[in-house]
Enzyme design. Structure first.
Site, PDB file in Angstrom:
ATOM      1  N   GLY A 139       0.564  -1.113  -0.214  1.00 39.20           N
ATOM      2  CA  GLY A 139       0.084  -0.019  -0.047  1.00 39.20           C
ATOM      3  C   GLY A 139       0.796   0.951   0.064  1.00 39.20           C
ATOM      4  O   GLY A 139       2.336   1.209   0.419  1.00 39.20           O
ATOM      5  N   HIS A 140       0.139   2.355  -0.104  1.00 38.02           N
ATOM      6  CA  HIS A 140       0.733   3.707  -0.209  1.00 38.02           C
ATOM      7  C   HIS A 140       1.507   4.393   1.283  1.00 38.02           C
ATOM      8  O   HIS A 140       1.293   3.786   1.988  1.00 38.02           O
ATOM      9  CB  HIS A 140      -0.280   4.609  -0.615  1.00 38.02           C
ATOM     10  CG  HIS A 140      -1.019   5.033   1.114  1.00 38.02           C
ATOM     11  ND1 HIS A 140      -2.285   4.261   0.528  1.00 38.02           N
ATOM     12  CD2 HIS A 140      -1.098   6.383   1.739  1.00 38.02           C
ATOM     13  CE1 HIS A 140      -3.158   4.235   1.829  1.00 38.02           C
ATOM     14  NE2 HIS A 140      -2.696   5.366   2.687  1.00 38.02           N
ATOM     15  N   ASN A 141       2.879   4.493   0.916  1.00 38.73           N
ATOM     16  CA  ASN A 141       3.586   4.894   2.125  1.00 38.73           C
ATOM     17  C   ASN A 141       4.295   3.604   3.079  1.00 38.73           C
ATOM     18  O   ASN A 141       4.816   4.280   3.522  1.00 38.73           O
ATOM     19  CB  ASN A 141       2.943   6.266   2.800  1.00 38.73           C
ATOM     20  CG  ASN A 141       1.925   7.018   2.355  1.00 38.73           C
ATOM     21  OD1 ASN A 141       2.577   7.602   1.660  1.00 38.73           O
ATOM     22  ND2 ASN A 141       1.087   7.455   2.803  1.00 38.73           N
ATOM     23  N   SER A 201       1.331   3.020   5.048  1.00 40.81           N
ATOM     24  CA  SER A 201       1.835   3.864   5.912  1.00 40.81           C
ATOM     25  C   SER A 201       2.237   3.021   7.097  1.00 40.81           C
ATOM     26  O   SER A 201       3.162   3.546   7.599  1.00 40.81           O
ATOM     27  CB  SER A 201       1.383   4.733   6.455  1.00 40.81           C
ATOM     28  OG  SER A 201       0.885   5.752   5.568  1.00 40.81           O
TER      29      SER A 201
END
Length: 363
Positions: free
Chosen positions: A258-260, A278
């Site tokens: 996922g993102h980050n 994250s």
């Protein structure tokens, strides 16, 4: 390709006994090996297979009597499975991508292609992208604007690489992977039911009906050297900062990052692992198939998680985890044993209840 047994042994750092000039065309399982094949009989349990096959040479376990096994020569290695790495690397020709740039490729004039790179049919390379020396890019790959691809990268057919992604040297990406798609980030004007549930751990409260609004992804994806990414794996771009994958890390097929997310060096993530946005993963972490990691948590260095483990909270360095929710592996084993004993325990409790109810004065 044809190799002599001596050439193979030299590449593996192994020793040869017998005729080292025997020609070898391929590797094979012992029972299926013909005269031109190197039989992979690295354990005594494969001896029967050698008898059924027609191999003249084999990789054998230490102490094996190659003459008694009917062979003309043998290679001996101290760590057989590690030898498989060198042998397969030697014999794998890789995808056939013609040198130079295929006439059907569409390359923006501002893109730069390094010396010795090979660009396959129907590849699209966007503005200001940089392809490093000797990189190989297979058919129908799409590379967006401002992408940086390091030297000796190998990108298989049908890969999609989003804007501003950075790939290190010797990166390998298997077919169908998507690197740098938008992160899955949405928000509501007022507090949503999901946010309420996070706070209450169960009560959705009276959140009003409302629509989801996209949070756009301004970051990209940054991938280190010697990283391998499996087929149909997806790595989302960061919201503000980049999603990061450390050097030496290997991702299997159908992994979702996922993102980050930040993943450290030399990690191993098996098929269908999912890491929510994250989260931070340390170095040398190993996740077996279908491991799931909650968002915004930290998994320390050298953590190992068994198949289908679900990690909801921070995991300390060196912890070995298993289960849903994740717990120490030895604890999970004990819990599972206790779970299997429950039907017998319930039966025993029922018998005790009957005994108590029959006693005088039990009414």
């Amino acid at each position: 390709m044809t190799f002599t047994l001596d050439q193979i042994a030299t590449a593996l750092g192994a020793r040869v006994e017998g005729d080292g000039s025997l020609p070898i065309v391929r590797a094979a399982e012992p029972a299926e090996a013909g005269p031109d094949a190197l039989a992979l009989a690295m354990n005594p349990k494969y001896a029967d297979g050698l008898a059924r096959g027609r191999a003249r040479a084999a990789i054998l376990w230490d102490g094996a009597d190659w003459r008694a096994l009917g062979l003309e020569a043998a290679i001996f290695v101290p760590r057989p499975r590690y030898a498989m790495s060198g042998l397969t690397r030697l014999m794998d020709p890789g995808p056939e991508i013609a040198p130079g740039i295929h006439p059907s490729a569409v390359i923006d004039p501002s893109a730069r292609i390094g010396a010795g790179a090979a660009i396959g049919p129907l590849v699209v390379i966007g503005p200001r992208a940089v392809v490093g020396p000797r990189a190989r890019i297979a058919a129908q790959t799409v590379i967006a604007e401002d992408v940086l691809i390091g030297a000796d990268a190998l990108i298989h057919a049908g890969v999609r690489i989003g804007a501003r992604v950075i790939l290190g040297e010797r990166v390998i990406i298997q077919p169908g992977a998507v690197i740098g798609a938008d992160g899955f980030s949405f928000v509501t004007p007022e507090k949503s039911a999901v946010e309420t549930v996070r706070e209450t751990l169960g009560d959705a409260g009276g959140a009003a009906a409302q629509s989801w609004t996209r949070i756009h992804s301004l970051g990209a994806v940054s991938i280190g050297d010697d990283v391998e990414i499996g087929a149909n794996t997806c790595i989302d771009r960061g919201t503000i900062r980049d999603t990061r994958i450390g050097s030496g890390t290997k991702l299997d097929n159908l992994v979702h990052v996922g993102h980050n997310v930040e993943i450290g060096r030399d990690c191993l993530l098996c098929g269908q692992v999912g890491i929510a946005g994250s989260s931070r993963i340390g170095d040398r972490v190993v996740f077996a198939g279908q491991v799931g990691v909650n968002d915004n948590i930290f998994v320390g260095d050298d953590v190992i998680a068994g198949g289908a483990t679900k990690i909801f909270t921070n995991a300390p360095k060196g912890r070995v985890l298993l289960g849903y929710p994740a717990m120490r592996m030895e604890t999970h084993v004990e819990v599972y044993k206790a779970l299997r004993r429950l039907p017998r325990l319930f039966a025993q409790v029922a018998e005790l209840q009957k005994s108590v109810s029959k006693r005088p004065g039990s009414d």
